[in-house]
Design a protein around this motif. Structure first.
Motif, PDB file in Angstrom:
ATOM      1  N   LEU A  20      -8.122   1.588   9.295  1.00  0.00           N
ATOM      2  CA  LEU A  20      -8.034   2.494   8.177  1.00  0.00           C
ATOM      3  C   LEU A  20      -7.372   1.765   6.602  1.00  0.00           C
ATOM      4  O   LEU A  20      -6.442   1.164   7.632  1.00  0.00           O
ATOM      5  N   THR A  21      -6.907   1.959   5.963  1.00  0.00           N
ATOM      6  CA  THR A  21      -5.650   1.381   5.099  1.00  0.00           C
ATOM      7  C   THR A  21      -4.564   2.068   5.167  1.00  0.00           C
ATOM      8  O   THR A  21      -5.009   3.292   5.634  1.00  0.00           O
ATOM      9  N   GLY A  22      -3.749   1.259   4.584  1.00  0.00           N
ATOM     10  CA  GLY A  22      -2.200   2.021   4.948  1.00  0.00           C
ATOM     11  C   GLY A  22      -1.349   1.361   5.684  1.00  0.00           C
ATOM     12  O   GLY A  22      -2.205   1.276   7.636  1.00  0.00           O
ATOM     13  N   GLY A  23      -0.549   2.181   6.593  1.00  0.00           N
ATOM     14  CA  GLY A  23       0.471   2.120   8.027  1.00  0.00           C
ATOM     15  C   GLY A  23       0.697   0.425   6.856  1.00  0.00           C
ATOM     16  O   GLY A  23       0.663  -0.524   7.105  1.00  0.00           O
ATOM     17  N   SER A  24       2.108   0.457   6.564  1.00  0.00           N
ATOM     18  CA  SER A  24       3.290  -0.028   6.528  1.00  0.00           C
ATOM     19  C   SER A  24       3.392  -1.050   7.649  1.00  0.00           C
ATOM     20  O   SER A  24       3.976  -2.771   7.877  1.00  0.00           O
ATOM     21  N   SER A  25       3.889  -0.438   8.593  1.00  0.00           N
ATOM     22  CA  SER A  25       4.539  -1.188  10.052  1.00  0.00           C
ATOM     23  C   SER A  25       3.605  -1.335  11.010  1.00  0.00           C
ATOM     24  O   SER A  25       3.519  -1.708  11.927  1.00  0.00           O
ATOM     25  N   GLY A  78      -6.078  16.629   6.883  1.00  0.00           N
ATOM     26  CA  GLY A  78      -5.480  16.214   5.059  1.00  0.00           C
ATOM     27  C   GLY A  78      -5.250  15.463   4.300  1.00  0.00           C
ATOM     28  O   GLY A  78      -5.580  14.130   4.883  1.00  0.00           O
ATOM     29  N   GLU A  79      -4.412  15.203   3.697  1.00  0.00           N
ATOM     30  CA  GLU A  79      -4.005  13.898   2.577  1.00  0.00           C
ATOM     31  C   GLU A  79      -2.255  13.898   2.930  1.00  0.00           C
ATOM     32  O   GLU A  79      -1.359  14.441   3.291  1.00  0.00           O
ATOM     33  N   THR A  80      -2.354  12.368   2.962  1.00  0.00           N
ATOM     34  CA  THR A  80      -1.074  11.436   3.276  1.00  0.00           C
ATOM     35  C   THR A  80      -0.417  10.811   2.043  1.00  0.00           C
ATOM     36  O   THR A  80       0.353  10.733   2.222  1.00  0.00           O
ATOM     37  N   VAL A  81      -1.446  10.187   1.193  1.00  0.00           N
ATOM     38  CA  VAL A  81      -0.908   9.383   0.755  1.00  0.00           C
ATOM     39  C   VAL A  81      -0.217  10.176  -0.612  1.00  0.00           C
ATOM     40  O   VAL A  81      -0.713  11.491  -1.353  1.00  0.00           O
ATOM     41  N   PRO A  82       1.336  10.030  -0.981  1.00  0.00           N
ATOM     42  CA  PRO A  82       2.106  10.586  -1.475  1.00  0.00           C
ATOM     43  C   PRO A  82       1.832  11.248  -2.925  1.00  0.00           C
ATOM     44  O   PRO A  82       1.491  12.209  -3.483  1.00  0.00           O
ATOM     45  N   ARG A  83       0.656  10.151  -4.044  1.00  0.00           N
ATOM     46  CA  ARG A  83       0.556  10.567  -5.424  1.00  0.00           C
ATOM     47  C   ARG A  83      -1.139  12.033  -5.392  1.00  0.00           C
ATOM     48  O   ARG A  83      -0.930  13.105  -5.843  1.00  0.00           O
TER      49      ARG A  83
END
Length: 305
Positions: free
Chosen positions: A28-33, A96-101
């Motif tokens: 998946l996309t996301g996950g900075s670390s 659910g949603e995790t993307v802040p915007r």
């Protein structure tokens, strides 16, 4: 091993550990670390978190699993730790949603979410730190001071903010289990509010004000109007915290906590840039975060009174 073969190899290893076939392993996309992989096994939707190549953190997955289990036992909304695997951790997948915007744009009840976040922190801060093996004891004000001295000690705004923090540091301080990165972006949210808190890798025994101020750092509001995560008010957030923990937080302590979080993030921006510039993790994203330190310094100047 080539990139195309990697999912197949991981699927086989996961199936052996979970005792059931793995279907549809997909990054998946996301996950900075960390890398984030989704898959299904035995009828359950699951997530695999793995450290990026070259940044394996040893027993980190087992530690994070133990923190998650303690948090869930205290009533904190968080995903179940299903299994610890070599180089990673398998979690249940929360819907659910995790993307802040997207969270902010689709949110219908900001006060409710703010109160739920306060309640989650209040429950977490009642967990006995001694119940989690290997929980590190950290004082981020001390540790980030050392990091600033190492990376860039000649930044007047950060020196001014550090002096402000030292002069006004609350006298009666306690140590609790702290999440370490409690903010929008690490929450799963749906129409009913908070579904779960993610990313427990930074958990430690520390000052609970670290968590309480972090969610209110302007950078983590994602242009939303609410002081708490861009979506809520301080009163709702601290009301939830008080109800769950039985502990009141004064206005002065909360104001100090927000300055602390903002100062930590400013130093953190320098730290992210250093990861790129040193060659440890070459990443344009890390370099861009490093350039944001001036924005955070501007935020600090507005907070220092």
């Amino acid at each position: 091993m080539n990139a195309d073969a990697l999912p197949d190899a991981r699927s086989g290893a996961l199936a052996d550990i979970l005792g059931a076939p793995v279907v549809g392993l997909e990054r998946l996309t996301g996950g900075s670390s960390r890398e984030v992989w989704a898959f299904e096994s035995a009828g359950r939707e699951l997530i695999l978190l793995t450290d990026p190549p070259g940044e394996q953190r040893g027993e980190g997955a087992a530690f994070e699993a133990s923190v998650l289990r303690a948090a869930r036992a205290a009533g904190v909304a968080a995903p179940e730790a299903v299994a610890v695997v070599p180089g990673g951790l398998v979690l249940e997948r929360l819907e659910g949603e995790t993307v802040p915007r997207r969270v902010l744009d689709g949110l219908s009840d900001g006060p409710k979410l703010a109160r739920q976040c306060g309640e989650a922190l209040g429950r977490l801060h009642t967990v006995d730190p001694g119940a989690i093996a290997g929980l590190p004891d950290e004082d981020r004000l001390v540790e980030y001071r050392a990091t600033l001295d190492r990376l860039d000690p000649d930044r007047p705004v950060l020196e001014l903010a550090h002096a402000w923090l030292m002069e006004r540091q609350p006298v009666h301080r306690r140590k609790t289990v702290t999440h370490g990165d409690f903010r929008l972006g690490n929450f799963v949210v749906d129409g009913g509010g908070l579904v779960g808190v993610l990313d427990w890798e930074s958990a430690h025994r520390g000052d609970p004000l670290e968590d309480l101020g972090w969610i209110a750092v302007r950078s983590w509001r994602f242009r939303g109007p609410g002081v708490i995560g861009g979506f809520g008010d301080v009163e709702d957030f601290l009301g939830g915290y008080r109800a769950a923990s039985g502990i009141d937080v004064s206005d002065a302590d909360f104001a100090w906590a927000v300055v602390l979080g903002t100062w930590i993030w400013a130093v953190g921006c320098l730290q992210q840039a250093d990861r790129h510039l040193s060659g440890k993790t070459r990443s344009i994203d890390l370099a861009l975060v490093g350039r944001r330190v001036v924005e955070v310094e501007h935020d600090l100047l507005g907070l220092l009174r």
